[in-house]
Write a protein that holds these residues in place. Structure first.
Motif, PDB file in Angstrom:
ATOM      1  N   ASN A  48     -53.210 -69.090  47.199  1.00  0.00           N
ATOM      2  CA  ASN A  48     -52.082 -69.438  46.463  1.00  0.00           C
ATOM      3  C   ASN A  48     -50.933 -69.783  47.429  1.00  0.00           C
ATOM      4  OD1 ASN A  48     -53.169 -69.432  44.034  1.00  0.00           O
ATOM      5  ND2 ASN A  48     -52.268 -67.302  43.238  1.00  0.00           N
ATOM      6  N   MET A  49     -50.688 -68.969  48.391  1.00  0.00           N
ATOM      7  CA  MET A  49     -49.811 -69.189  49.495  1.00  0.00           C
ATOM      8  C   MET A  49     -49.935 -70.387  50.370  1.00  0.00           C
ATOM      9  SD  MET A  49     -46.869 -68.148  50.380  1.00  0.00           S
ATOM     10  CE  MET A  49     -45.774 -68.912  51.388  1.00  0.00           C
ATOM     11  N   PHE A  50     -51.484 -70.600  50.590  1.00  0.00           N
ATOM     12  CA  PHE A  50     -51.939 -71.667  51.168  1.00  0.00           C
ATOM     13  C   PHE A  50     -51.628 -73.106  50.550  1.00  0.00           C
ATOM     14  CE2 PHE A  50     -55.151 -74.737  52.678  1.00  0.00           C
ATOM     15  CZ  PHE A  50     -54.832 -74.875  53.977  1.00  0.00           C
ATOM     16  N   ILE A  51     -52.072 -73.115  49.127  1.00  0.00           N
ATOM     17  CA  ILE A  51     -51.579 -74.238  48.260  1.00  0.00           C
ATOM     18  C   ILE A  51     -49.888 -74.485  48.161  1.00  0.00           C
ATOM     19  CG2 ILE A  51     -51.736 -75.060  46.010  1.00  0.00           C
ATOM     20  CD1 ILE A  51     -54.745 -73.719  46.027  1.00  0.00           C
ATOM     21  N   GLU A  52     -49.226 -73.398  47.994  1.00  0.00           N
ATOM     22  CA  GLU A  52     -47.690 -73.382  47.893  1.00  0.00           C
ATOM     23  C   GLU A  52     -47.147 -74.067  49.199  1.00  0.00           C
ATOM     24  OE1 GLU A  52     -44.573 -70.142  47.641  1.00  0.00           O
ATOM     25  OE2 GLU A  52     -45.818 -70.062  45.893  1.00  0.00           O
ATOM     26  N   ASP A  53     -47.758 -73.769  50.364  1.00  0.00           N
ATOM     27  CA  ASP A  53     -47.202 -74.484  51.580  1.00  0.00           C
ATOM     28  C   ASP A  53     -47.648 -75.981  51.820  1.00  0.00           C
ATOM     29  OD1 ASP A  53     -46.159 -72.112  52.502  1.00  0.00           O
ATOM     30  OD2 ASP A  53     -47.797 -71.420  54.012  1.00  0.00           O
ATOM     31  N   LEU A  54     -49.142 -76.188  51.188  1.00  0.00           N
ATOM     32  CA  LEU A  54     -49.325 -77.865  51.389  1.00  0.00           C
ATOM     33  C   LEU A  54     -48.462 -78.648  50.316  1.00  0.00           C
ATOM     34  CD1 LEU A  54     -53.217 -77.223  51.312  1.00  0.00           C
ATOM     35  CD2 LEU A  54     -51.747 -78.551  53.124  1.00  0.00           C
ATOM     36  N   GLN A  55     -47.825 -77.936  49.286  1.00  0.00           N
ATOM     37  CA  GLN A  55     -47.179 -78.606  48.346  1.00  0.00           C
ATOM     38  C   GLN A  55     -45.774 -79.017  48.872  1.00  0.00           C
ATOM     39  OE1 GLN A  55     -47.385 -76.187  44.839  1.00  0.00           O
ATOM     40  NE2 GLN A  55     -49.424 -77.393  43.980  1.00  0.00           N
ATOM     41  N   LYS A  56     -45.369 -78.483  49.947  1.00  0.00           N
ATOM     42  CA  LYS A  56     -44.148 -78.709  50.336  1.00  0.00           C
ATOM     43  C   LYS A  56     -44.054 -80.158  51.015  1.00  0.00           C
ATOM     44  CE  LYS A  56     -42.880 -73.811  50.653  1.00  0.00           C
ATOM     45  NZ  LYS A  56     -42.698 -72.775  51.635  1.00  0.00           N
ATOM     46  N   THR A  57     -44.948 -80.680  51.463  1.00  0.00           N
ATOM     47  CA  THR A  57     -45.078 -81.885  52.345  1.00  0.00           C
ATOM     48  C   THR A  57     -45.702 -82.980  51.587  1.00  0.00           C
ATOM     49  OG1 THR A  57     -46.970 -81.392  53.565  1.00  0.00           O
ATOM     50  CG2 THR A  57     -44.890 -80.623  54.462  1.00  0.00           C
ATOM     51  N   PRO A  58     -45.502 -84.280  51.750  1.00  0.00           N
ATOM     52  CA  PRO A  58     -46.152 -85.354  51.213  1.00  0.00           C
ATOM     53  C   PRO A  58     -47.360 -85.318  51.739  1.00  0.00           C
ATOM     54  CG  PRO A  58     -44.106 -86.182  52.209  1.00  0.00           C
ATOM     55  CD  PRO A  58     -44.173 -84.713  52.465  1.00  0.00           C
ATOM     56  N   GLU A  59     -47.920 -84.981  52.862  1.00  0.00           N
ATOM     57  CA  GLU A  59     -49.159 -84.959  53.785  1.00  0.00           C
ATOM     58  C   GLU A  59     -49.864 -83.972  52.856  1.00  0.00           C
ATOM     59  OE1 GLU A  59     -46.420 -84.783  55.365  1.00  0.00           O
ATOM     60  OE2 GLU A  59     -46.310 -86.687  56.322  1.00  0.00           O
TER      61      GLU A  59
END
Length: 92
Positions: A48-59
Motif C-alpha cells: 500500500n505504501m509503494f502504491i501510495e508513493d507511485l500515485q504521487k507522480t505522473p510517471e
C-alpha cells in the motif's frame, strides 16, 4: 536503516531494507513494531505504501494504469464493437 557503504546517491549507501522503512512510514511504527507484524499485514502495508508513493507522480500513475491494463484477462467487448470489430469467444 542499515546500508551498504559507498554506494547510492552521493555515497550515502544503498538501503538494504526499504520495505521495513516503507512499513514504518505507512504505519507510523518503530522498527521493532514493524518486525513483529504478521507477515501478511507487513506485506500489505508495504504494498500500500509503494502504491501510495507511485500515485504521487505522473510517471507512477501511468505505471499503475499500465499494470492494471496488462493484468486484465477478459477482452473489452464494448471497445471492440465501437471500433467495428467482431469478438468471437474461443468456446464457440
Amino acid at each position: 536503516m542499515p546500508s551498504l557503504p559507498g554506494q547510492g546517491k552521493g555515497g550515502d549507501g544503498i538501503e538494504i531494507m526499504p520495505s521495513v522503512r516503507r512499513v514504518m512510514r505507512y504505519c507510523g511504527c518503530t522498527f521493532d513494531e514493524a518486525m513483529r507484524l504478521p507477515t501478511d499485514v507487513f506485506l500489505l502495508c508495504s504494498k500500500n505504501m509503494f502504491i501510495e508513493d507511485l500515485q504521487k507522480t505522473p510517471e507512477g500513475r501511468k505505471y499503475l494504469e499500465d499494470c492494471e491494463r496488462m493484468a486484465k484477462t477478459e477482452p473489452d467487448i464494448e471497445a471492440l464493437k465501437q471500433k467495428g470489430l467482431e469478438y468471437r469467444s474461443v468456446k464457440e
